[in-house]
Design a protein around this motif. Sequence first.
Motif, PDB file in Angstrom:
ATOM      1  N   HIS A  68      72.903 134.549 -20.117  1.00  0.00           N
ATOM      2  CA  HIS A  68      73.803 133.900 -19.165  1.00  0.00           C
ATOM      3  C   HIS A  68      73.965 134.804 -17.949  1.00  0.00           C
ATOM      4  O   HIS A  68      74.151 136.018 -18.095  1.00  0.00           O
ATOM      5  CB  HIS A  68      75.174 133.640 -19.792  1.00  0.00           C
ATOM      6  CG  HIS A  68      76.087 132.856 -18.894  1.00  0.00           C
ATOM      7  ND1 HIS A  68      76.889 133.450 -17.937  1.00  0.00           N
ATOM      8  CD2 HIS A  68      76.309 131.517 -18.804  1.00  0.00           C
ATOM      9  CE1 HIS A  68      77.572 132.522 -17.302  1.00  0.00           C
ATOM     10  NE2 HIS A  68      77.249 131.325 -17.813  1.00  0.00           N
ATOM     11  N   LEU A  72      77.539 129.225 -25.096  1.00  0.00           N
ATOM     12  CA  LEU A  72      77.491 128.987 -23.647  1.00  0.00           C
ATOM     13  C   LEU A  72      76.373 129.756 -22.944  1.00  0.00           C
ATOM     14  O   LEU A  72      76.317 129.759 -21.704  1.00  0.00           O
ATOM     15  CB  LEU A  72      78.834 129.316 -22.986  1.00  0.00           C
ATOM     16  CG  LEU A  72      80.058 128.565 -23.538  1.00  0.00           C
ATOM     17  CD1 LEU A  72      81.308 128.969 -22.777  1.00  0.00           C
ATOM     18  CD2 LEU A  72      79.838 127.069 -23.474  1.00  0.00           C
ATOM     19  N   ALA A  92      82.634 132.688 -21.764  1.00  0.00           N
ATOM     20  CA  ALA A  92      83.641 131.677 -21.451  1.00  0.00           C
ATOM     21  C   ALA A  92      84.574 132.112 -20.332  1.00  0.00           C
ATOM     22  O   ALA A  92      85.263 131.267 -19.724  1.00  0.00           O
ATOM     23  CB  ALA A  92      84.456 131.345 -22.706  1.00  0.00           C
TER      24      ALA A  92
END
Length: 317
Positions: free
Chosen positions: A162, A192, A102
């Motif tokens: 990610h 995420l 994040a």
Amino acid sequence: MVIFTLSVFFCYVEEAHGVYIRGVEVPVEAQAGKDVSLRCWVNPWPGQLYSLAWWKDGAQFYRSTATTSSVALVSLFPLPGLTLKEGSGGLGHVVLERVRVAATGSYTCEAVADFPSFSQHLVPANLTIVDPPDTGPLIAGYKIRYYPGEVLAASCTILRAHPVPAVSWFINSHQVEEGRQEVVEVNPEVDLTFTTTSKLTLRLKRHHFINDVINLTCGAQVGQRLWTSTTITTHRARPHKHTRPRKHHDLHATTPIPRQRRPQQQRPTEINFEKDEAAIQQPAGEDLSHVVGTGSVQFHYGWVVLVSTLVCAVLWA
């Protein structure tokens, strides 16, 4: 896995008089779970600095305000996904602790001059948090053996990484340029990260087999520095051998064949017309088949001719 942190340093020079930011230090990439240090340097100028602030994606999380004393007032504003602490490097230094995905975003340092100009200078920089996949790439859909000319179809899945990884395929350490490679699925996860699936479709040729073996590798690059891969091995299939008919001696070597008895040839019955009391006393018209060829009763061919001649003479008379 070690990820090297790259820092970007921006320098700005303004010809006009006013506040300006000499440079910012923001890592281009940082590994998830590590601390990230942000710095912002403002060139000295004749006027007083009103404030120095940090923003992430348009939201302020750090602010240093000038006071009447020589000590600036520093304020930290919590943001979702960020844990902050004031850095020890002076004005404009802030630390992001144990960053998560994040924390990825655009960071901007803002400097504002005091009265009367209130001139402003902004310098942005991007930060990407690299989160390695849970496991190495997972290859599926392949067979253990292939014939040249067959189509190899395999999929490769990278779990929860990610940013979105770049997937490459290799055969025997050479990158596959032919065939069809496509990313068929990118699924965002609640943390995420992304789960990515790539598919390879390739018609195999003879040169793909080295010593009858194909080493198929799926590699994933996550960010600029992180590389992970998985290799599987498949082999060249051999054509099925046709079963040849066994020779006679082969059959005897495995399964014995019972010998068949040849039918015995019957010897022709020798007819004898020697007189025998049992034959002479045989009633007329009675079947003599049980007597012929048995015991001493045998008929000679000469008697048959004689009897036939007598019968013919009677008939002609």
